[in-house]
Design a protein around this motif. Structure first.
Motif, PDB file in Angstrom:
ATOM      1  N   THR A 189       1.829 -17.483  -2.969  1.00  0.00           N
ATOM      2  CA  THR A 189       2.022 -16.058  -2.718  1.00  0.00           C
ATOM      3  C   THR A 189       2.889 -15.512  -3.831  1.00  0.00           C
ATOM      4  O   THR A 189       3.502 -16.255  -4.580  1.00  0.00           O
ATOM      5  N   GLY A 190       2.945 -14.228  -3.930  1.00  0.00           N
ATOM      6  CA  GLY A 190       3.812 -13.627  -4.926  1.00  0.00           C
ATOM      7  C   GLY A 190       3.047 -13.063  -6.094  1.00  0.00           C
ATOM      8  O   GLY A 190       1.817 -13.006  -6.095  1.00  0.00           O
ATOM      9  N   PRO A 213      -6.260  -2.159  -5.306  1.00  0.00           N
ATOM     10  CA  PRO A 213      -5.148  -2.601  -4.451  1.00  0.00           C
ATOM     11  C   PRO A 213      -4.385  -3.797  -5.034  1.00  0.00           C
ATOM     12  O   PRO A 213      -3.164  -3.859  -4.930  1.00  0.00           O
ATOM     13  N   LEU A 214      -5.102  -4.704  -5.673  1.00  0.00           N
ATOM     14  CA  LEU A 214      -4.413  -5.821  -6.317  1.00  0.00           C
ATOM     15  C   LEU A 214      -3.548  -5.334  -7.478  1.00  0.00           C
ATOM     16  O   LEU A 214      -2.431  -5.809  -7.677  1.00  0.00           O
ATOM     17  N   ALA A 215      -4.058  -4.386  -8.248  1.00  0.00           N
ATOM     18  CA  ALA A 215      -3.285  -3.843  -9.369  1.00  0.00           C
ATOM     19  C   ALA A 215      -2.034  -3.120  -8.862  1.00  0.00           C
ATOM     20  O   ALA A 215      -0.959  -3.247  -9.458  1.00  0.00           O
ATOM     21  N   ARG A 216      -2.162  -2.402  -7.756  1.00  0.00           N
ATOM     22  CA  ARG A 216      -0.986  -1.728  -7.174  1.00  0.00           C
ATOM     23  C   ARG A 216       0.042  -2.754  -6.710  1.00  0.00           C
ATOM     24  O   ARG A 216       1.245  -2.563  -6.893  1.00  0.00           O
ATOM     25  N   ARG A 217      -0.416  -3.849  -6.115  1.00  0.00           N
ATOM     26  CA  ARG A 217       0.500  -4.890  -5.642  1.00  0.00           C
ATOM     27  C   ARG A 217       1.223  -5.531  -6.816  1.00  0.00           C
ATOM     28  O   ARG A 217       2.435  -5.743  -6.765  1.00  0.00           O
ATOM     29  N   VAL A 218       0.516  -5.814  -7.906  1.00  0.00           N
ATOM     30  CA  VAL A 218       1.148  -6.401  -9.093  1.00  0.00           C
ATOM     31  C   VAL A 218       2.137  -5.415  -9.687  1.00  0.00           C
ATOM     32  O   VAL A 218       3.243  -5.784 -10.087  1.00  0.00           O
ATOM     33  N   ARG A 219       1.785  -4.146  -9.736  1.00  0.00           N
ATOM     34  CA  ARG A 219       2.683  -3.123 -10.266  1.00  0.00           C
ATOM     35  C   ARG A 219       3.938  -3.010  -9.404  1.00  0.00           C
ATOM     36  O   ARG A 219       5.040  -2.835  -9.914  1.00  0.00           O
ATOM     37  N   ARG A 220       3.778  -3.143  -8.094  1.00  0.00           N
ATOM     38  CA  ARG A 220       4.920  -3.079  -7.187  1.00  0.00           C
ATOM     39  C   ARG A 220       5.878  -4.232  -7.466  1.00  0.00           C
ATOM     40  O   ARG A 220       7.090  -4.037  -7.487  1.00  0.00           O
ATOM     41  N   TYR A 221       5.339  -5.443  -7.699  1.00  0.00           N
ATOM     42  CA  TYR A 221       6.195  -6.574  -8.047  1.00  0.00           C
ATOM     43  C   TYR A 221       6.884  -6.334  -9.381  1.00  0.00           C
ATOM     44  O   TYR A 221       8.058  -6.649  -9.537  1.00  0.00           O
ATOM     45  N   ALA A 222       6.156  -5.793 -10.359  1.00  0.00           N
ATOM     46  CA  ALA A 222       6.738  -5.558 -11.688  1.00  0.00           C
ATOM     47  C   ALA A 222       7.833  -4.500 -11.604  1.00  0.00           C
ATOM     48  O   ALA A 222       8.860  -4.627 -12.266  1.00  0.00           O
ATOM     49  N   ASP A 235      12.304  -4.777 -12.392  1.00  0.00           N
ATOM     50  CA  ASP A 235      12.871  -4.038 -13.525  1.00  0.00           C
ATOM     51  C   ASP A 235      14.215  -3.422 -13.185  1.00  0.00           C
ATOM     52  O   ASP A 235      14.488  -2.269 -13.486  1.00  0.00           O
ATOM     53  N   ASP A 236      15.106  -4.174 -12.578  1.00  0.00           N
ATOM     54  CA  ASP A 236      16.456  -3.703 -12.259  1.00  0.00           C
ATOM     55  C   ASP A 236      16.464  -2.421 -11.452  1.00  0.00           C
ATOM     56  O   ASP A 236      17.296  -1.548 -11.641  1.00  0.00           O
ATOM     57  N   GLY A 237      15.497  -2.265 -10.577  1.00  0.00           N
ATOM     58  CA  GLY A 237      15.462  -1.100  -9.706  1.00  0.00           C
ATOM     59  C   GLY A 237      14.852   0.130 -10.338  1.00  0.00           C
ATOM     60  O   GLY A 237      14.746   1.162  -9.719  1.00  0.00           O
ATOM     61  N   GLU A 238      14.515   0.046 -11.615  1.00  0.00           N
ATOM     62  CA  GLU A 238      13.897   1.191 -12.266  1.00  0.00           C
ATOM     63  C   GLU A 238      12.400   1.114 -12.094  1.00  0.00           C
ATOM     64  O   GLU A 238      11.721   0.351 -12.767  1.00  0.00           O
ATOM     65  N   GLY A 239      11.860   1.878 -11.180  1.00  0.00           N
ATOM     66  CA  GLY A 239      10.437   1.844 -10.938  1.00  0.00           C
ATOM     67  C   GLY A 239       9.703   2.898 -11.736  1.00  0.00           C
ATOM     68  O   GLY A 239      10.241   3.957 -12.045  1.00  0.00           O
ATOM     69  N   ARG A 240       8.506   2.579 -12.101  1.00  0.00           N
ATOM     70  CA  ARG A 240       7.663   3.555 -12.791  1.00  0.00           C
ATOM     71  C   ARG A 240       6.845   4.291 -11.763  1.00  0.00           C
ATOM     72  O   ARG A 240       6.488   3.728 -10.746  1.00  0.00           O
ATOM     73  N   PRO A 241       6.481   5.531 -12.043  1.00  0.00           N
ATOM     74  CA  PRO A 241       5.686   6.289 -11.059  1.00  0.00           C
ATOM     75  C   PRO A 241       4.300   5.741 -10.889  1.00  0.00           C
ATOM     76  O   PRO A 241       3.717   5.141 -11.677  1.00  0.00           O
TER      77      PRO A 241
END
Length: 143
Positions: free
Chosen positions: A43-44, A124-133, A137-143
């Motif tokens: 997982t992950g 949906p898989l790309a969104r999940r990977v983006r969410r992990y990335a 990133d030290d709490g800095e999320g991209r939109p």
């Protein structure tokens, strides 16, 4: 006489080929203690990246084979069976011309199925990977 050759070739000890975390009797250093093998995470983010790559690859292959496969069939029929391609189809057009005109709708159908499948399975898989990335990133999320 037996045909079993296992007696001729006894099993040899291969270091680091077993699951035991303790050193074997043939260890080079007596003080060396091996750490237990790390279990592979199923997982992950790494699993999601593998799934995303596999889904994307499968999607590209299917869409490519659908569009190019129809074109290859058309070319094969043109070369191998010219009499079939010059025969009139329903509506008065030659069969070859009708199949050539049908390439455009087949290509559009492949594109539409590609988009539908990408939105349903790959995005949906790309969104999940983006969410992990974004979480890494030290709490800095991209939109």
């Amino acid at each position: 006489m037996s045909s079993d050759s296992s007696e001729l070739y006894p099993a040899r000890h291969r270091p680091a080929r077993h699951a035991s975390p303790t050193p074997g009797p043939h260890s080079h250093r007596a003080s060396e203690v091996r750490a237990p093998a790390r279990l592979r995470s199923w997982t992950g983010p790494h699993r999601d990246l593998r799934l995303l790559r596999r889904a994307s690859r499968r999607l590209r292959r299917v869409a490519t084979f659908a569009a190019l496969g129809y074109f290859a069939v058309f070319l094969t029929l043109t070369v191998r069976l010219p009499s079939l391609m010059s025969r009139p189809a329903p509506g008065g057009l030659p069969t070859g011309l009708l199949l050539a005109i049908a390439q455009l709708p087949v290509t559009w159908l492949a594109v539409i199925l590609y988009e539908f499948t990408a939105r349903r399975y790959v995005d949906p898989l790309a969104r999940r990977v983006r969410r992990y990335a974004c979480g890494a990133d030290d709490g800095e999320g991209r939109p």
